[in-house]
Design a protein around this motif. Structure first.
Motif, PDB file in Angstrom:
ATOM      1  N   GLU A 139     134.625  90.504  30.563  1.00 17.37           N
ATOM      2  CA  GLU A 139     135.411  89.638  31.449  1.00 17.37           C
ATOM      3  C   GLU A 139     134.763  89.479  32.825  1.00 17.37           C
ATOM      4  O   GLU A 139     134.710  88.367  33.376  1.00 17.37           O
ATOM      5  CB  GLU A 139     136.811  90.245  31.581  1.00 17.37           C
ATOM      6  N   GLU A 140     134.280  90.568  33.381  1.00 18.20           N
ATOM      7  CA  GLU A 140     133.742  90.521  34.745  1.00 18.20           C
ATOM      8  C   GLU A 140     132.552  89.579  34.851  1.00 18.20           C
ATOM      9  O   GLU A 140     132.473  88.760  35.780  1.00 18.20           O
ATOM     10  CB  GLU A 140     133.343  91.923  35.195  1.00 18.20           C
ATOM     11  N   TYR A 141     131.635  89.652  33.906  1.00 21.51           N
ATOM     12  CA  TYR A 141     130.465  88.782  33.953  1.00 21.51           C
ATOM     13  C   TYR A 141     130.851  87.321  33.793  1.00 21.51           C
ATOM     14  O   TYR A 141     130.410  86.461  34.565  1.00 21.51           O
ATOM     15  CB  TYR A 141     129.461  89.162  32.866  1.00 21.51           C
ATOM     16  N   VAL A 142     131.692  87.024  32.789  1.00 18.12           N
ATOM     17  CA  VAL A 142     132.074  85.632  32.532  1.00 18.12           C
ATOM     18  C   VAL A 142     132.683  85.000  33.781  1.00 18.12           C
ATOM     19  O   VAL A 142     132.304  83.896  34.198  1.00 18.12           O
ATOM     20  CB  VAL A 142     133.044  85.535  31.342  1.00 18.12           C
ATOM     21  N   PHE A 143     133.590  85.725  34.436  1.00 21.61           N
ATOM     22  CA  PHE A 143     134.280  85.120  35.574  1.00 21.61           C
ATOM     23  C   PHE A 143     133.523  85.284  36.894  1.00 21.61           C
ATOM     24  O   PHE A 143     133.988  84.818  37.937  1.00 21.61           O
ATOM     25  CB  PHE A 143     135.717  85.638  35.643  1.00 21.61           C
ATOM     26  N   GLN A 195     137.069  68.795  19.819  1.00 23.61           N
ATOM     27  CA  GLN A 195     136.754  68.467  21.206  1.00 23.61           C
ATOM     28  C   GLN A 195     137.081  69.643  22.147  1.00 23.61           C
ATOM     29  O   GLN A 195     136.691  70.757  21.893  1.00 23.61           O
ATOM     30  CB  GLN A 195     137.446  67.157  21.606  1.00 23.61           C
ATOM     31  N   SER A 196     137.832  69.421  23.214  1.00 29.77           N
ATOM     32  CA  SER A 196     137.995  70.454  24.242  1.00 29.77           C
ATOM     33  C   SER A 196     138.856  71.638  23.820  1.00 29.77           C
ATOM     34  O   SER A 196     138.875  72.657  24.528  1.00 29.77           O
ATOM     35  CB  SER A 196     138.568  69.846  25.521  1.00 29.77           C
ATOM     36  N   ILE A 197     139.561  71.530  22.710  1.00 32.94           N
ATOM     37  CA  ILE A 197     140.293  72.693  22.221  1.00 32.94           C
ATOM     38  C   ILE A 197     139.314  73.821  21.895  1.00 32.94           C
ATOM     39  O   ILE A 197     139.644  75.006  21.997  1.00 32.94           O
ATOM     40  CB  ILE A 197     141.146  72.323  20.990  1.00 32.94           C
ATOM     41  N   SER A 198     138.076  73.439  21.562  1.00 36.39           N
ATOM     42  CA  SER A 198     137.049  74.441  21.259  1.00 36.39           C
ATOM     43  C   SER A 198     136.772  75.361  22.445  1.00 36.39           C
ATOM     44  O   SER A 198     136.265  76.483  22.267  1.00 36.39           O
ATOM     45  CB  SER A 198     135.749  73.740  20.844  1.00 36.39           C
ATOM     46  N   LYS A 199     137.091  74.918  23.655  1.00 38.84           N
ATOM     47  CA  LYS A 199     136.772  75.708  24.847  1.00 38.84           C
ATOM     48  C   LYS A 199     137.483  77.060  24.852  1.00 38.84           C
ATOM     49  O   LYS A 199     136.952  78.041  25.383  1.00 38.84           O
ATOM     50  CB  LYS A 199     137.136  74.915  26.104  1.00 38.84           C
ATOM     51  N   ILE A 200     138.673  77.122  24.254  1.00 40.13           N
ATOM     52  CA  ILE A 200     139.385  78.406  24.245  1.00 40.13           C
ATOM     53  C   ILE A 200     138.726  79.377  23.274  1.00 40.13           C
ATOM     54  O   ILE A 200     138.729  80.595  23.494  1.00 40.13           O
ATOM     55  CB  ILE A 200     140.891  78.236  23.927  1.00 40.13           C
ATOM     56  N   VAL A 201     138.144  78.843  22.203  1.00 42.63           N
ATOM     57  CA  VAL A 201     137.480  79.687  21.211  1.00 42.63           C
ATOM     58  C   VAL A 201     136.173  80.231  21.780  1.00 42.63           C
ATOM     59  O   VAL A 201     135.867  81.430  21.669  1.00 42.63           O
ATOM     60  CB  VAL A 201     137.233  78.907  19.908  1.00 42.63           C
ATOM     61  N   THR A 202     135.388  79.372  22.402  1.00 42.29           N
ATOM     62  CA  THR A 202     134.125  79.794  22.996  1.00 42.29           C
ATOM     63  C   THR A 202     134.350  80.810  24.106  1.00 42.29           C
ATOM     64  O   THR A 202     133.583  81.773  24.244  1.00 42.29           O
ATOM     65  CB  THR A 202     133.370  78.574  23.553  1.00 42.29           C
ATOM     66  N   LEU A 203     135.402  80.611  24.891  1.00 45.37           N
ATOM     67  CA  LEU A 203     135.702  81.561  25.956  1.00 45.37           C
ATOM     68  C   LEU A 203     135.969  82.952  25.392  1.00 45.37           C
ATOM     69  O   LEU A 203     135.479  83.952  25.933  1.00 45.37           O
ATOM     70  CB  LEU A 203     136.905  81.072  26.767  1.00 45.37           C
ATOM     71  N   MET A 204     136.713  83.035  24.301  1.00 40.39           N
ATOM     72  CA  MET A 204     136.981  84.347  23.693  1.00 40.39           C
ATOM     73  C   MET A 204     135.692  85.026  23.261  1.00 40.39           C
ATOM     74  O   MET A 204     135.484  86.217  23.519  1.00 40.39           O
ATOM     75  CB  MET A 204     137.936  84.189  22.498  1.00 40.39           C
ATOM     76  N   LEU A 205     134.793  84.267  22.610  1.00 44.60           N
ATOM     77  CA  LEU A 205     133.545  84.849  22.138  1.00 44.60           C
ATOM     78  C   LEU A 205     132.652  85.253  23.309  1.00 44.60           C
ATOM     79  O   LEU A 205     132.003  86.311  23.272  1.00 44.60           O
ATOM     80  CB  LEU A 205     132.817  83.875  21.213  1.00 44.60           C
ATOM     81  N   ALA A 206     132.620  84.436  24.359  1.00 44.61           N
ATOM     82  CA  ALA A 206     131.790  84.753  25.530  1.00 44.61           C
ATOM     83  C   ALA A 206     132.256  86.051  26.186  1.00 44.61           C
ATOM     84  O   ALA A 206     131.428  86.859  26.633  1.00 44.61           O
ATOM     85  CB  ALA A 206     131.830  83.603  26.532  1.00 44.61           C
ATOM     86  N   ILE A 207     133.576  86.263  26.247  1.00 50.07           N
ATOM     87  CA  ILE A 207     134.086  87.511  26.826  1.00 50.07           C
ATOM     88  C   ILE A 207     133.750  88.690  25.923  1.00 50.07           C
ATOM     89  O   ILE A 207     133.369  89.769  26.398  1.00 50.07           O
ATOM     90  CB  ILE A 207     135.599  87.419  27.097  1.00 50.07           C
TER      91      ILE A 207
END
Length: 304
Positions: free
Chosen positions: A77-81, A60-72
């Motif tokens: 960092e600048e684009y993601v945020f 579930q939402s624990i996956s959000k930390i993994v996806t955030l790492m891959l997105a960065i």
């Protein structure tokens, strides 16, 4: 350590009666309400587990930390945020209210559903299939578990009942936050939430972050900067609108999911995975947080 964990599981098991398993996604309501387990892994490879630590559940939402790492990694960092903020909301994880009422239209942070859907849209790939397979491969890499996969019953339930999440996705598309295909982003989001794990799996992810993005082999997968961003957001936003309270009570970065999991990080030392599907009204494992609080107090783990 083993005796301590067994004692904490026994002590906090009665708290499971005070919560309820999630029932708004089909299949999640089949979880055993009084299940409770913990797994701790340290830098020497020692593993300490107690209770229902081998029970499979969806991340579930624990996956959000993994996806955030891959997105960065994919975008910087600048684009993601520029698309997602870094601030707590004070609202439930599935709230849509501030998307329209806030002066800024972007989601407040990547740990709420709207922010996570926006982050999913940033994963590189030609279509939803390629995007998700890249994410699943990354998940397997940092957990050091090639067997991880999706629970397709849960995924189907997520997709069939995810109307509020769809409304968020299309709102974000209208505001220019999501630039690609909305349905691709939603498919990745529903599938990532449906990845099946154990307390051990998420403890491994916790250890990866504790070691600033390094595997047990010493390989640096993400930069220390990315790991620091994720751990900081776990403290400020990782347990929804309980994040401030959890920071005071537990004092280490935590990220919860409505499947009952909580991943916790003791920087430079430990990865911790807890499973307890009986949830408090804010969507956090009610007994699991009590176990983490007691563990933190016993071992003086607070980073504050």
């Amino acid at each position: 350590m083993q005796d301590l964990l067994s004692k904490l599981i026994k002590k906090n098991l009665p708290f499971t009666k005070d919560g309820n398993v999630a029932n708004y996604i089909p299949e999640l309501d089949k979880a055993k309400k009084d299940a409770l387990g913990i797994c701790i892994i340290d830098n020497e490879g020692n593993q300490y587990c107690a209770g229902d630590c081998d029970t499979k559940f969806t991340v579930q939402s624990i996956s959000k930390i993994v996806t955030l790492m891959l997105a960065i990694l994919d975008n910087g960092e600048e684009y993601v945020f520029s698309k997602v903020g870094m601030e707590p909301t004070g609202d439930p994880f599935n709230s849509i209210r501030k998307l329209e009422t806030s002066r800024r239209k972007k989601p407040y942070n990547p740990m709420i559903n709207a922010g996570a859907i926006a982050v999913c849209s940033m994963i590189k790939g030609s279509d939803a299939r390629e995007k998700f397979h890249r994410l699943l491969d990354f998940f397997r890499l940092i957990s050091e578990d090639e067997t991880l996969d999706v629970n397709y019953k849960i995924y189907c339930g997520e997709s069939e009942t995810g109307n509020r999440n769809r409304s968020m996705g299309y709102f974000l598309k209208g505001e220019g936050i999501i630039e690609g295909d909305v349905e691709d982003a939603l498919t990745v989001y529903f599938k990532q939430c449906s990845i099946e794990v154990t307390a051990y799996t998420i403890a491994k992810i916790g250890l990866f972050l504790a070691n600033n993005g390094k595997l047990s082999t010493g390989e640096q997968v993400v930069t220390p900067r990315i790991a620091t961003i994720v751990k900081t957001l776990m403290v400020t936003c990782g347990t929804y609108d309980s994040s401030g309270e959890v920071a005071v009570r537990v004092g280490i970065p935590c990220k919860s999911g409505v499947g009952g999991g909580v991943v916790a990080v003791v920087p430079g030392r430990l990865g911790i995975g807890v499973y307890g599907p009986s949830l408090d009204p804010r969507g956090n494992s009610i007994a699991g947080l009590h176990v983490l609080e007691d563990l933190s107090n016993e071992l003086k783990l607070s980073i504050f």
